[in-house]
Each structure stands twice: as C-alpha cells, then as structure tokens.
Enzyme design. Structure first.
Site, PDB file in Angstrom:
ATOM      1  N   CYS A 126     -34.574  39.040  -4.810  1.00 42.41           N
ATOM      2  CA  CYS A 126     -34.813  39.857  -6.000  1.00 42.41           C
ATOM      3  C   CYS A 126     -35.865  40.935  -5.783  1.00 42.41           C
ATOM      4  O   CYS A 126     -35.992  41.854  -6.587  1.00 42.41           O
ATOM      5  CB  CYS A 126     -35.227  38.966  -7.171  1.00 42.41           C
ATOM      6  N   HIS A 262     -39.218  42.681 -12.358  1.00 42.63           N
ATOM      7  CA  HIS A 262     -37.905  42.102 -12.092  1.00 42.63           C
ATOM      8  C   HIS A 262     -37.440  41.344 -13.321  1.00 42.63           C
ATOM      9  O   HIS A 262     -38.194  40.550 -13.906  1.00 42.63           O
ATOM     10  CB  HIS A 262     -37.996  41.165 -10.887  1.00 42.63           C
ATOM     11  N   ASN A 293     -29.976  38.112 -14.977  1.00 35.17           N
ATOM     12  CA  ASN A 293     -30.755  38.287 -13.758  1.00 35.17           C
ATOM     13  C   ASN A 293     -29.812  38.789 -12.671  1.00 35.17           C
ATOM     14  O   ASN A 293     -28.980  38.044 -12.166  1.00 35.17           O
ATOM     15  CB  ASN A 293     -31.394  36.957 -13.350  1.00 35.17           C
TER      16      ASN A 293
END
Length: 363
Positions: A126, A262, A293
């Site tokens: 990520c 994020h 996500n």
C-alpha cells in the site's frame, strides 16, 4: 471551513520536480456491503462502523492489471499534456500481477506507446505509490529521465478469500497514475520511509505460489492479516513519520492544503488527524468510503477526488502518508497537480478483451 493560509512557496523544501498530471481507473463492477454480506456473517452497519467502507469496485475478467494501469497512465499523460514517447521511465507498483516476470511495467510501456523507456515493478504494498513517486522525483532531479510515469494498480479481488470475515469487505481494485517531471519550484519533498520486517506476518499472502506444486495443494493463496495489530501499529506509529516528513519539507501542518493518508480504514485516518492536530482548513482524504482499500492506488484516487471536488486546490501542499505489507511506510509533502476534469468514475462497461489474452492467467 476557515480560510487557508497563504502559499508559503519558498519555505517548502524539495526537489524541482512535481506531479504534472494524474489519471485513474475504477473498474465497472460495484460491490456493495450487502453483496459482501451474502458470503460472510456481517452487516452493512458493522462494516461501515469498523472501516468506513460503503462500496468498492472489483474488476471484470477483461479488466486486467495491464489494461487498468495503461488506461490510468494514458489519462495522466493527457492531463499533463505529455506524449507517451517523451516518457523516460515507467514504474509500476503492484502485488497482484500474477506473473513473476516479465515486469508489468514493460507491458504497460509498450501498450501506451512509450519508446524504449526504463521500466520496472516495485513491491511495497500500500506504500507503493509514495515509494514510486520518490524514485521518480530523484530520477528527474538527477537527469536520468525527463518525465517518469508512476503507476499503482491492483486486482486484489483475485487474492481475496470472500468468506473471510476479516478481509472480504476491505479491498477494492483499480489503478492510479501520475506524471512526474521538472518544475520551476519545489514540488516533491524528501521522503521519509522505512520498514520493520518483525511485523511481516501482519499483512501477507497466505502461502507461497510454490505451495501449489504440493499434493494435495493448499488452495489458491489469499490475503491474510491481523487487522487489530495493523490498526494499532498504523494509528500510533505513523504520526512520527508524518512529523518527520513535514520537518524535512520545512513546513507545518498549518501550511498544508490537504492531508492524503493511505485509504485503509476511516478509523485510522481519524486517529492520525487527531494525533497530528490537522487544522480545520486542511482537506482530509476520506475516499475509502466509496473505493474501499485499493492498496497503493488509494492515494492517486484520493488526490483526484479532492481536486475534482474543490476541497483541495491545485498547487497546494499535500502531506501523503502510506503504509503496507512488510511492514513498510512512506511519507512526503508534494504540490498537488492541476485540477482534473472530474472525479474518478467507474467504467460504464467492461472493456473488450485485449488481443492475445493469456488464458491461464487473466492478470
């Protein structure tokens, strides 16, 4: 919302590089929480309260990682006004390109018409977009390339156990890209990055591809994570990373136009906003609600969302903050690119199948 402070341009310390354009791709298939709950014992209310996620998008078979990455890249180039044959390097962040080699970046570069650029993939989960952005800025500053494409792309739906109550609702697919090139004022601040392999088991692939050779095989590898441990680590360890990124860039939270963490979990974002003392005039990315996500894709998606909505302004300073499997992390201050034509929107229909598809592996 209070009036933002004046742009303190010269106070911002960074390379004479910047984000010249941005582009994204959202797949065509919207997946609601209700659809997720058909396979797990949960509810829309529980998912929203634990993650902030309302919907996410999953790719159709023809929406391959190469197709999504190339589409986002083409949109970023168009936004920047840069031709593909001017690109000197292509960097792709992904964990869901299911071929060990060749690199996805080489295929994307060919697909968009780039002429013999450097091309390579990175694996930073990520945090991959922030890692790639730092590498690209350094390349441009050093003269190794004039324009660099940084692309994040994921088909995490392929790596999900859709009956796992801890992960099935979290992840979405998509792609995001940025063109990094030379600028006449600092546009990308120093990166603060790192890793801690003692936490490598907290977010991981369940088992190696090599295990598929075993008889009996353990099944298709999937994402597994210790959500509670990840939350604790991110909520309380990322604050110092953000503070160091601000300090190295010579700015404070009060100088920011936006904060783009994020998009892993709305509760993590809330903890970071509180811990960092983010002022009311600073726009905070919260697109996890409508994208889920999407790993490294979440930051370019969130940047486009903020700019298109008018919550953030072109040229404003944004603190980017990311973390992912490893565990790895990265934070940097950047100037935002020009405003895009609109927000990320899902594809209306799945694209036609690419020429000569790989029937064994659609990725």
């Amino acid at each position: 919302m209070s009036t933002p402070p004046p742009d303190r341009g010269p106070a911002f310390r960074g390379a004479l590089t910047g984000l010249l354009g941005i582009g994204t791709y959202l797949p065509s298939r919207q997946i609601t929480n209700e659809a997720i709950c058909e396979r797990i014992d949960s509810s829309d209310d529980w998912i929203r309260s634990r993650s902030g996620i309302r919907v996410r998008y999953w790719a159709e078979p023809t929406e391959t990682v190469e197709f999504m990455a190339a589409t986002a890249a083409e949109r970023a180039l168009e936004h920047a006004g840069i031709a593909a044959d001017e690109v000197g390097c292509v960097i792709v962040s992904t964990v869901s390109h299911l071929h060990q080699f060749p690199s996805l970046a080489a295929g994307v570069a060919h697909r968009i018409g780039a002429v013999a650029p450097g091309a390579f993939d990175i694996s930073a989960g990520c945090a991959g977009f922030c890692y790639g952005l730092s590498l690209a800025s350094d390349m441009v500053a050093a003269g190794s390339a004039r324009y660099v494409l940084v692309i994040a792309v994921e088909r995490l739906s392929e790596l999900l156990d859709q009956e796992d109550r801890d992960t099935a609702f979290l992840f979405g697919d998509g792609a995001g890209a940025a063109v990094v090139g030379p600028t006449d004022r600092p546009g990308v601040g120093p990166v603060v990055w790192g890793s801690d392999g003692s936490h490598k088991e907290t977010i991981r692939q369940s088992h190696s591809w090599a295990a598929l050779r075993d008889t009996p095989a353990p099944g298709w590898p999937v994402i597994t994570m210790d959500g509670r441990e990840v939350f604790r680590w991110a909520a309380y360890q990322l604050g110092p990373v953000a503070e160091q990124a601000l300090e190295r860039a010579g700015v404070t939270v009060g100088d920011l136009d936006s904060f783009v963490p994020h998009q892993a979990n709305a509760r993590i974002t809330d903890e970071l906003v509180k811990g960092l003392g983010i002022p009311g005039h600073v726009a905070v990315a919260r697109s996890v609600e409508i994208h889920g996500n999407t790993s490294a894709v979440s930051i370019p998606l969130a940047i486009q969302e903020l700019l298109a909505s008018g919550e953030a302004r072109p040229g404003g300073l944004a603190l980017l903050l990311s973390f992912g499997t490893g565990l790895v992390w990265a934070g940097q201050v950047v100037r935002l690119p020009p405003a895009p034509a609109g927000p990320p929107v899902p594809a209306s229909t799945a694209p036609a199948a690419p020429a000569a598809p790989n029937k064994e592996n659609p990725s």
